[in-house]
Design a protein around this motif. Structure first.
Motif, PDB file in Angstrom:
ATOM      1  N   SER A 150      -2.912   0.139  10.773  1.00  0.00           N
ATOM      2  CA  SER A 150      -3.386   1.223   9.762  1.00  0.00           C
ATOM      3  C   SER A 150      -1.946   2.012   9.640  1.00  0.00           C
ATOM      4  CB  SER A 150      -4.149   2.368  10.721  1.00  0.00           C
ATOM      5  OG  SER A 150      -4.384   3.302   9.769  1.00  0.00           O
ATOM      6  N   SER A 151      -1.600   1.624   8.439  1.00  0.00           N
ATOM      7  CA  SER A 151      -0.460   2.291   7.814  1.00  0.00           C
ATOM      8  C   SER A 151      -0.411   3.304   6.888  1.00  0.00           C
ATOM      9  CB  SER A 151       0.310   1.083   6.955  1.00  0.00           C
ATOM     10  OG  SER A 151       1.821   1.479   6.246  1.00  0.00           O
ATOM     11  N   LEU A 152       0.064   4.475   7.326  1.00  0.00           N
ATOM     12  CA  LEU A 152       0.266   5.616   6.388  1.00  0.00           C
ATOM     13  C   LEU A 152       1.575   5.943   5.945  1.00  0.00           C
ATOM     14  CD1 LEU A 152      -2.550   7.896   8.422  1.00  0.00           C
ATOM     15  CD2 LEU A 152      -2.877   6.681   6.194  1.00  0.00           C
ATOM     16  N   GLY A 153       2.269   4.995   6.073  1.00  0.00           N
ATOM     17  CA  GLY A 153       3.628   5.154   5.873  1.00  0.00           C
ATOM     18  C   GLY A 153       3.886   5.396   4.470  1.00  0.00           C
ATOM     19  N   GLY A 154       3.212   5.203   3.487  1.00  0.00           N
ATOM     20  CA  GLY A 154       3.313   5.391   2.172  1.00  0.00           C
ATOM     21  C   GLY A 154       2.962   6.574   1.701  1.00  0.00           C
ATOM     22  N   ILE A 155       2.318   7.311   2.597  1.00  0.00           N
ATOM     23  CA  ILE A 155       1.915   8.726   2.473  1.00  0.00           C
ATOM     24  C   ILE A 155       2.763   9.534   2.964  1.00  0.00           C
ATOM     25  CG2 ILE A 155       0.052  10.569   2.441  1.00  0.00           C
ATOM     26  CD1 ILE A 155      -1.933   7.758   2.525  1.00  0.00           C
ATOM     27  N   VAL A 209       1.188   3.268  11.741  1.00  0.00           N
ATOM     28  CA  VAL A 209       2.513   3.394  11.234  1.00  0.00           C
ATOM     29  C   VAL A 209       2.584   4.545  10.344  1.00  0.00           C
ATOM     30  CG1 VAL A 209       4.241   1.839   9.919  1.00  0.00           C
ATOM     31  CG2 VAL A 209       2.465   0.815  11.038  1.00  0.00           C
ATOM     32  N   SER A 210       3.671   5.332  10.629  1.00  0.00           N
ATOM     33  CA  SER A 210       3.746   6.649   9.881  1.00  0.00           C
ATOM     34  C   SER A 210       5.245   6.079   8.819  1.00  0.00           C
ATOM     35  CB  SER A 210       3.995   7.756  10.612  1.00  0.00           C
ATOM     36  OG  SER A 210       2.781   8.114  11.418  1.00  0.00           O
ATOM     37  N   ARG A 211       5.460   7.375   8.233  1.00  0.00           N
ATOM     38  CA  ARG A 211       6.789   7.116   7.197  1.00  0.00           C
ATOM     39  C   ARG A 211       8.248   7.162   8.002  1.00  0.00           C
ATOM     40  NH1 ARG A 211       6.338   7.152   2.288  1.00  0.00           N
ATOM     41  NH2 ARG A 211       7.960   7.731   0.921  1.00  0.00           N
ATOM     42  N   ALA A 249     -10.236  -4.639  -2.171  1.00  0.00           N
ATOM     43  CA  ALA A 249     -10.882  -3.541  -1.557  1.00  0.00           C
ATOM     44  C   ALA A 249     -11.173  -2.533  -2.366  1.00  0.00           C
ATOM     45  CB  ALA A 249      -9.947  -3.115  -0.314  1.00  0.00           C
ATOM     46  N   ARG A 250     -10.120  -1.772  -3.161  1.00  0.00           N
ATOM     47  CA  ARG A 250     -10.283  -0.823  -3.927  1.00  0.00           C
ATOM     48  C   ARG A 250     -11.341  -1.033  -5.292  1.00  0.00           C
ATOM     49  NH1 ARG A 250      -4.029   0.449  -2.497  1.00  0.00           N
ATOM     50  NH2 ARG A 250      -4.550   1.667  -0.736  1.00  0.00           N
ATOM     51  N   GLU A 251     -11.413  -2.297  -5.398  1.00  0.00           N
ATOM     52  CA  GLU A 251     -12.516  -2.181  -6.521  1.00  0.00           C
ATOM     53  C   GLU A 251     -13.593  -2.904  -5.962  1.00  0.00           C
ATOM     54  OE1 GLU A 251     -10.402  -5.704  -8.485  1.00  0.00           O
ATOM     55  OE2 GLU A 251      -8.750  -4.512  -9.117  1.00  0.00           O
TER      56      GLU A 251
HETATM   57  N1  CAO Z   1       7.758   4.153   5.799  1.00  0.00           N
HETATM   58  C1  CAO Z   1       8.333   4.600   4.585  1.00  0.00           C
HETATM   59  N2  CAO Z   1       7.867   4.006   3.555  1.00  0.00           N
HETATM   60  C2  CAO Z   1       6.779   3.141   3.484  1.00  0.00           C
HETATM   61  C3  CAO Z   1       6.269   3.109   4.379  1.00  0.00           C
HETATM   62  C4  CAO Z   1       6.783   3.459   5.578  1.00  0.00           C
HETATM   63  N3  CAO Z   1       6.056   3.042   6.968  1.00  0.00           N
HETATM   64  N4  CAO Z   1       5.183   2.114   4.146  1.00  0.00           N
HETATM   65  C5  CAO Z   1       5.320   2.200   2.832  1.00  0.00           C
HETATM   66  N5  CAO Z   1       6.201   2.783   2.409  1.00  0.00           N
HETATM   67  C6  CAO Z   1       6.639   2.873   0.829  1.00  0.00           C
HETATM   68  C7  CAO Z   1       6.207   1.402   0.175  1.00  0.00           C
HETATM   69  O1  CAO Z   1       7.372   0.608   0.578  1.00  0.00           O
HETATM   70  C8  CAO Z   1       6.039   1.935  -1.035  1.00  0.00           C
HETATM   71  O2  CAO Z   1       7.413   2.289  -1.566  1.00  0.00           O
HETATM   72  P1  CAO Z   1       7.612   1.756  -3.143  1.00  0.00           P
HETATM   73  O3  CAO Z   1       6.742   2.313  -3.851  1.00  0.00           O
HETATM   74  O4  CAO Z   1       8.828   2.505  -3.332  1.00  0.00           O
HETATM   75  O5  CAO Z   1       7.942   0.252  -3.217  1.00  0.00           O
HETATM   76  C9  CAO Z   1       5.086   3.104  -0.912  1.00  0.00           C
HETATM   77  O6  CAO Z   1       5.545   3.567   0.289  1.00  0.00           O
HETATM   78  C10 CAO Z   1       3.685   2.971  -1.235  1.00  0.00           C
HETATM   79  O7  CAO Z   1       3.224   1.820  -0.225  1.00  0.00           O
HETATM   80  P2  CAO Z   1       1.790   1.237  -0.216  1.00  0.00           P
HETATM   81  O8  CAO Z   1       1.015   2.221   0.577  1.00  0.00           O
HETATM   82  O9  CAO Z   1       1.477   1.205  -1.729  1.00  0.00           O
HETATM   83  O10 CAO Z   1       1.734   0.042   0.221  1.00  0.00           O
HETATM   84  P3  CAO Z   1       1.821  -0.576   2.020  1.00  0.00           P
HETATM   85  O11 CAO Z   1       1.883  -1.962   1.820  1.00  0.00           O
HETATM   86  O12 CAO Z   1       2.561   0.279   2.643  1.00  0.00           O
HETATM   87  O13 CAO Z   1       0.357  -0.125   2.209  1.00  0.00           O
HETATM   88  C11 CAO Z   1      -2.071  -0.245   2.048  1.00  0.00           C
HETATM   89  C12 CAO Z   1      -0.734  -0.862   1.864  1.00  0.00           C
HETATM   90  C13 CAO Z   1      -3.089  -0.843   1.527  1.00  0.00           C
HETATM   91  C14 CAO Z   1      -2.353  -0.240   3.607  1.00  0.00           C
HETATM   92  C15 CAO Z   1      -2.189   1.268   1.627  1.00  0.00           C
HETATM   93  O14 CAO Z   1      -1.965   1.418   0.326  1.00  0.00           O
HETATM   94  C16 CAO Z   1      -3.135   2.334   2.328  1.00  0.00           C
HETATM   95  O15 CAO Z   1      -4.351   2.062   2.019  1.00  0.00           O
HETATM   96  N6  CAO Z   1      -3.021   2.801   3.486  1.00  0.00           N
HETATM   97  C17 CAO Z   1      -3.865   3.813   4.271  1.00  0.00           C
HETATM   98  C18 CAO Z   1      -4.434   3.186   5.389  1.00  0.00           C
HETATM   99  C19 CAO Z   1      -5.263   4.064   5.946  1.00  0.00           C
HETATM  100  O16 CAO Z   1      -6.080   4.986   5.363  1.00  0.00           O
HETATM  101  N7  CAO Z   1      -5.324   4.215   7.383  1.00  0.00           N
HETATM  102  C20 CAO Z   1      -5.852   5.281   7.855  1.00  0.00           C
HETATM  103  C21 CAO Z   1      -7.220   4.923   8.552  1.00  0.00           C
HETATM  104  S1  CAO Z   1      -7.513   5.755   9.810  1.00  0.00           S
HETATM  105  O17 CAO Z   1      -6.907   5.478  11.303  1.00  0.00           O
END
Ligand code: CAO
Length: 425
Positions: free
Chosen positions: A346-351, A370-372, A328-330
C-alpha cells in the motif's frame, strides 16, 4: 364417556381484551392435553393457550382478531378423558412463555445474522411459524424463513429461533478463534442536533472492503515494524529509466522497484509468502509470487493483484502497474483480478506522510506500507550526508511471524532497495 367441554381463556394476569393473533387448531382436530390452541398477543408479550384436556375440537368460538379476557370461551371440545379440576391441571392456568417473550421484547433488535448462517439453513425449506413466533424472531433479527422447524409439521418453535441465534452467535466466535470477544454497540447519535448535516450512502466498494478490513483488523493480531530504506541510488536509476521510457508512455515510479524488491524478500523469507489454512494449524507456503497493490479510486480502495511478479522486470511491472491502476479507477477490474495475492503493498508515497499501520489483506500474512521518501542527514564515515530515505511500515500476522523475523525481513528489504543490483540476484 365422551363429554363436551368448554375451554376458556385461563388466568392471563392483569391483561384484558387481548387479541387472538392465531388459531392453532380447527374443528375436527384431535389434540392432546397441553397442545396449544390459540395465540394471544398483548402489547408486551405473545402467549399460547394450551388445552386442559385431550380430545377432538368440535367448534371454535373465536376467530383471529377477536379480543378476549380471562374466562372468554375459546372452543368446545369433545373430551376423551375425565374432567380434571383446574387446580389439578396446571396447563389450564398456564400462560406459556409469556415472561420469556416479554423479557425478550424489551431487548433491542439484534444485528442481522451472518449471511453464511442464513445460507446454511436455507436448504431446510419454507418455514411455518405462528405470528407470535414470527414476531419473536423479528425482535431478535432472525429471518424466520431460514429457521428449521422442529415442531409438528415442521412448525418453527421458540426453541428453534433461540437455537438459530445461538448458532449464529457461535459462528463469528469460532471464526475469531473462539475468543468470545464482545464489542459494545456503537452509540446512536442524532447528529442533526448539533448542526446541519448531509447523509451520503457508502459506495458499494466501501461497503465490501469495509467489512473485510473490519474482519481483518479484529481477527488478526497485527504488529507493525518500521524502517527506512536509503533509496538515493535507486532514485537516480529510476529517473534515468523514467526519461528513457517516457517516450513509450511508461511511468516508472518507486512502486515498480518496491514490487520487485518485495519478491526478492519473499524468496528469502518464504514464511511471508504463505497463508494459514482454514483450520489455522498449517502454513500453506506458496511457490508463486502474486503481489496485491492498493489503489485509491474515487469509489474506495481496491487491491488488484500483479501476477507472477518474479517473472517480470521493472519496466514491465511499471507498465502493468500503470494499466492496472487506471483500470481500477475506471471500475474495470474484475473480482478474479483481486484474488490470489500473496502479499500486498500500500503506497501512499505519492501523497505524503511519514508512516502508517496498514491492515493485513487476509489470508495474506503481511503487508508493506510505503510513505513519502524525504532527504535526510544520515551519519556515514564520521560525517553527515544527504540521503533519500524511504519510510517502510510492515504489518504482519503475529500468530505466524515473530518480531525478529519481521525485523530481518524489513532490514533485508531495505538493503535490496538501497542496492538495486540485489534485485538481479
Ligand atoms: N516517495 C516519494 N515520491 C513518491 C513515492 C514515494 N514513496 N511514491 C510515489 N512517488 C511519486 C511518484 O514518483 C510520482 O512522482 P512524479 O509524478 O513526479 O513522477 C508521484 O509520487 C505520484 O505517484 P503515483 O501515486 O501516481 O504512482 P505510484 O506508482 O506511486 O502509485 C498507486 C500508484 C495506484 C498505488 C497510487 O496512485 C495509489 O492509489 N496509492 C494509494 C494507495 C492507498 O490508498 N493506500 C492506502 C490503503 S489503506 O492501507
Amino acid at each position: 364417556m365422551a363429554e363436551i367441554k368448554q375451554v376458556l381463556v385461563p388466568d392471563i394476569g392483569d391483561y384484558k381484551d387481548v387479541s387472538i393473533i392465531e388459531l392453532l387448531v380447527k374443528a375436527g382436530d384431535t389434540i392432546k392435553a397441553e397442545d396449544n390452541l390459540v395465540t394471544l398477543e398483548t402489547d408486551k408479550a405473545a402467549m399460547d393457550v394450551p388445552s386442559p384436556y385431550s380430545g377432538v375440537i368440535r367448534e371454535l368460538k373465536v376467530k383471529v382478531g377477536d379480543k378476549v379476557s380471562q374466562g372468554s370461551l375459546i372452543l368446545l371440545l369433545e373430551s376423551s378423558e375425565a374432567a380434571a379440576a383446574p387446580k389439578d391441571n396446571p396447563a389450564a392456568a398456564q400462560v406459556m412463555a409469556a415472561p420469556v417473550a416479554a423479557k425478550l421484547a424489551e431487548k433491542p433488535a439484534a444485528a442481522p445474522l451472518p449471511a453464511q448462517t442464513m445460507q446454511a439453513v436455507a436448504a431446510n425449506g419454507k418455514a411455518h411459524a405462528s405470528p407470535a413466533i414470527r414476531r419473536f424472531a423479528r425482535e431478535l433479527g432472525v429471518p424466520v424463513a431460514q429457521v428449521k422447524g422442529s415442531g409438528e409439521k415442521g412448525r418453527v418453535t421458540k426453541d428453534d429461533v433461540q437455537n438459530f441465534v445461538k448458532a449464529a452467535l457461535a459462528q463469528p466466535r469460532a471464526a475469531a478463534g473462539g475468543n468470545g470477544m464482545q464489542v459494545a454497540a456503537m452509540p446512536v447519535v442524532d447528529f442533526a442536533k448539533f448542526g446541519a448535516i448531509e447523509t451520503r450512502p457508502l459506495s458499494r466498494i466501501k461497503k465490501i472492503s469495509g467489512a473485510n478490513l473490519h474482519r481483518n483488523w479484529v481477527s488478526i493480531p497485527h504488529v507493525t515494524q518500521f524502517d527506512e530504506a536509503d533509496i538515493t541510488e535507486m532514485e537516480a536509476f529510476r529517473k534515468e529509466l523514467g526519461v528513457e521510457y517516457a517516450k513509450q508512455n511508461i511511468k516508472i515510479t518507486p512502486l515498480a522497484f518496491l514490487v520487485k524488491a518485495v519478491v526478492v524478500a519473499l524468496q528469502q523469507f518464504p514464511e511471508f509468502n504463505a497463508s494459514l489454512d482454514a483450520g489455522g494449524e498449517n502454513l500453506v507456503l506458496k511457490q508463486y509470487f502474486h503481489i496485491g497493490v492498493a489503489v485509491d479510486t474515487p469509489d474506495g480502495l481496491m487491491v488488484p493483484v500483479l501476477r507472477d511478479a518474479d517473472k517480470k522486470g521493472i519496466v514491465q511491472l511499471a507498465r502493468e502497474l500503470g494499466e492496472m491502476s487506471a483500470r481500477a479507477r475506471e471500475k474495470k477490474i474484475t473480482a478474479a483480478e483481486m484474488q490470489g495475492g500473496c502479499f500486498s503493498i500500500s503506497s501512499l508515497g505519492g501523497i505524503g506522510g511519514t508512516a502508517f499501520t496498514p491492515i493485513i489483506n487476509a489470508p495474506e500474512l503481511a503487508i508493506l506500507g510505503v510513505s513519502r521518501a524525504v532527504i535526510k542527514p544520515m551519519h556515514q564515515d564520521d560525517t553527515f550526508v544527504a540521503r533519500l530515505m524511504l519510510p517502510l511500515s510492515l504489518s504482519y500476522d503475529h500468530r505466524v511471524i515473530d518480531g525478529a523475523a519481521a525485523a530481518r525481513f524489513i532490514v533485508f528489504l531495505s538493503q535490496v532497495l538501497a542496492d538495486t543490483r540485489r534485485l538481479a540476484l
